[in-house]
Design a protein around this motif. Structure first.
Motif, PDB file in Angstrom:
ATOM      1  N   SER A  97     -16.438  -1.128  -0.433  1.00 49.29           N
ATOM      2  CA  SER A  97     -15.098  -0.583  -0.247  1.00 49.29           C
ATOM      3  C   SER A  97     -15.206   0.913   0.066  1.00 49.29           C
ATOM      4  O   SER A  97     -15.956   1.632  -0.593  1.00 49.29           O
ATOM      5  CB  SER A  97     -14.254  -0.799  -1.504  1.00 49.29           C
ATOM      6  OG  SER A  97     -14.141  -2.171  -1.802  1.00 49.29           O
ATOM      7  N   CYS A 108     -13.057  -1.718  -7.804  1.00 44.90           N
ATOM      8  CA  CYS A 108     -14.000  -2.056  -6.741  1.00 44.90           C
ATOM      9  C   CYS A 108     -15.379  -2.349  -7.331  1.00 44.90           C
ATOM     10  O   CYS A 108     -15.843  -1.621  -8.214  1.00 44.90           O
ATOM     11  CB  CYS A 108     -14.116  -0.916  -5.735  1.00 44.90           C
ATOM     12  SG  CYS A 108     -12.613  -0.598  -4.801  1.00 44.90           S
ATOM     13  N   ILE A 135     -18.415   0.761  -4.131  1.00 45.05           N
ATOM     14  CA  ILE A 135     -17.457   1.703  -3.542  1.00 45.05           C
ATOM     15  C   ILE A 135     -18.179   2.892  -2.945  1.00 45.05           C
ATOM     16  O   ILE A 135     -19.222   3.330  -3.452  1.00 45.05           O
ATOM     17  CB  ILE A 135     -16.434   2.164  -4.600  1.00 45.05           C
ATOM     18  CG1 ILE A 135     -15.293   2.946  -3.951  1.00 45.05           C
ATOM     19  CG2 ILE A 135     -17.097   2.980  -5.707  1.00 45.05           C
ATOM     20  CD1 ILE A 135     -14.103   3.172  -4.874  1.00 45.05           C
ATOM     21  N   TYR A 160     -13.401   4.748   0.965  1.00 48.61           N
ATOM     22  CA  TYR A 160     -12.243   5.624   0.816  1.00 48.61           C
ATOM     23  C   TYR A 160     -12.633   7.049   1.212  1.00 48.61           C
ATOM     24  O   TYR A 160     -13.776   7.465   1.014  1.00 48.61           O
ATOM     25  CB  TYR A 160     -11.726   5.621  -0.621  1.00 48.61           C
ATOM     26  CG  TYR A 160     -11.192   4.282  -1.065  1.00 48.61           C
ATOM     27  CD1 TYR A 160      -9.840   3.979  -0.945  1.00 48.61           C
ATOM     28  CD2 TYR A 160     -12.052   3.309  -1.577  1.00 48.61           C
ATOM     29  CE1 TYR A 160      -9.353   2.739  -1.334  1.00 48.61           C
ATOM     30  CE2 TYR A 160     -11.576   2.060  -1.959  1.00 48.61           C
ATOM     31  CZ  TYR A 160     -10.224   1.782  -1.842  1.00 48.61           C
ATOM     32  OH  TYR A 160      -9.753   0.553  -2.223  1.00 48.61           O
ATOM     33  N   THR A 196      -8.788   3.232  -8.211  1.00 46.57           N
ATOM     34  CA  THR A 196      -9.562   2.744  -7.074  1.00 46.57           C
ATOM     35  C   THR A 196     -10.998   2.447  -7.484  1.00 46.57           C
ATOM     36  O   THR A 196     -11.567   1.400  -7.147  1.00 46.57           O
ATOM     37  CB  THR A 196      -9.548   3.789  -5.947  1.00 46.57           C
ATOM     38  OG1 THR A 196      -8.207   3.974  -5.506  1.00 46.57           O
ATOM     39  CG2 THR A 196     -10.400   3.338  -4.773  1.00 46.57           C
ATOM     40  N   ILE A 229      -7.653   9.162  -0.684  1.00 50.42           N
ATOM     41  CA  ILE A 229      -7.267   9.552  -2.036  1.00 50.42           C
ATOM     42  C   ILE A 229      -7.101  11.064  -2.005  1.00 50.42           C
ATOM     43  O   ILE A 229      -8.047  11.799  -1.665  1.00 50.42           O
ATOM     44  CB  ILE A 229      -8.338   9.162  -3.073  1.00 50.42           C
ATOM     45  CG1 ILE A 229      -8.657   7.673  -2.996  1.00 50.42           C
ATOM     46  CG2 ILE A 229      -7.860   9.533  -4.479  1.00 50.42           C
ATOM     47  CD1 ILE A 229      -9.853   7.263  -3.834  1.00 50.42           C
TER      48      ILE A 229
END
Length: 342
Positions: free
Chosen positions: A263, A187, A190, A265, A183, A280
């Motif tokens: 991005s 990116c 991020i 997460y 990930t 994640i």
């Protein structure tokens, strides 16, 4: 032989206390005698007893998460934790830690009892406590555990079981380290949503371990905690630069405040499809198999499972009993001392 008799044979009295409302105080306390024959009480991950009542010899704080009640215990000069846990408590709650703190791995004397500390890797500074009583019983209190590698064998294990139900699929997991790496590498900019204490520091360590040496942007509290707790965190900066290739670590609820082109997460140990951003899985705990393996390695004669709320302590204790490891959960401890009798 009932539970109380079994523990008394090992030179231990496990009990719970009640507060003024008549409800149980968090977690439990252990009474025992030292090698010199003196009676001691260690209270584990619990709130303080009002000063007008007899105090325990120590409030053991395994780490600085709120459900372990260091915010309360840190105000007593009888509190005991690691130096990093003391720093985390002071930073999180803006109060002075008044007890004893040591570097993880060191030993401190609580009265005439030498208490050895061991790392558990749950959070930075999380600590297991080990001591022996007058009949030679080796007692180990772990709190939450991520890596049990350094924990010693013992006769009485007092441990947690956040994910201790082997029949629950949610209690079986592996850290998605490859997913984290992929990930990050895919990116341009991020942001990782990670709680300010614990998960944020682990996220920084993971980023450094996969070779990222650039700046990591953080909001103020996360930044302060990370600088204090990690020995080599690398370059950290205040949130808001958002340069090309930016990497941010912020509390999950702050992800929505970041620019749309970043991005986003969530780094979490609890996978939840209702989360707003992709997740994640990175846990700070052992899963059910990991907890069982830990008990097998430590090989106690008796195990007491405490915390969290719900039935997982009971489920884990029952499973250990089915494997031949004599165990009880905190809910099985019927010995109760109210403040009026302490």
């Amino acid at each position: 032989m009932d539970i109380s008799e079994r523990l008394i044979d090992l030179g231990i009295f496990a009990f719970r206390q009640k507060n003024a409302r008549g409800t149980f105080k968090p977690h439990l306390s252990i009474g025992f005698r030292s090698n010199e024959g003196r009676l001691h009480t260690f209270s584990i991950d619990t709130t303080r007893i009002p000063e007008k009542y007899t105090q325990p010899d120590a409030y053991l704080i395994t780490h600085a998460h709120g459900d372990h009640h260091g915010k309360s215990a840190m105000l007593s000069n009888r509190s005991f934790c690691s130096d990093k846990t003391a720093l985390a408590l002071e930073t999180r709650y803006g109060k002075q830690f008044r007890g004893i703190s040591v570097e993880v791995g060191d030993t401190a004397y609580i009265g005439d009892v030498p208490v050895k500390t061991y790392p558990t890797e749950h959070t930075v500074g999380s600590t297991a406590f080990y001591w022996e009583n007058d009949v030679g019983t080796r007692i180990l209190v772990t709190g939450d555990v991520k890596d049990p590698t350094h924990l010693p064998e013992c006769d009485v294990l007092i441990t947690e079981a956040n994910y201790g139900d082997p029949a629950d699929l949610k209690c079986h997991f592996d850290d998605d380290l490859e997913g984290f790496k992929n990930t990050f590498e895919n990116c341009d900019c991020i942001a990782f949503g990670a709680y300010a204490f614990g998960k944020a520091q682990r996220t920084v360590e993971l980023l450094r371990n996969i070779g990222y040496n650039g700046a990591i942007e953080m909001e103020k509290k996360t930044l302060n905690l990370t600088r204090l707790l990690l020995d080599n965190p690398g370059e950290l900066s205040d949130i808001g630069g958002y340069k090309d290739g930016c990497v941010c670590v912020v509390p999950p609820h702050n992800l929505g405040d970041l620019p749309e082109y970043i991005s986003k997460y969530t780094v979490t140990g609890r996978m939840n499809k209702s989360q707003e951003y992709p997740s994640i899985q990175i846990s700070d705990h052992l899963d059910a198999f990991g907890l069982v393996s830990m008990v097998k390695t430590i090989n106690p004669e008796f195990t007491i499972v405490y915390h969290p709320k719900g039935n997982r302590p009971l489920k884990f204790a029952d499973y250990l009993n089915s494997m031949g490891f004599e165990s009880i959960s905190i809910d099985d401890i019927n010995n109760v001392l109210s403040n009026e009798f302490i």
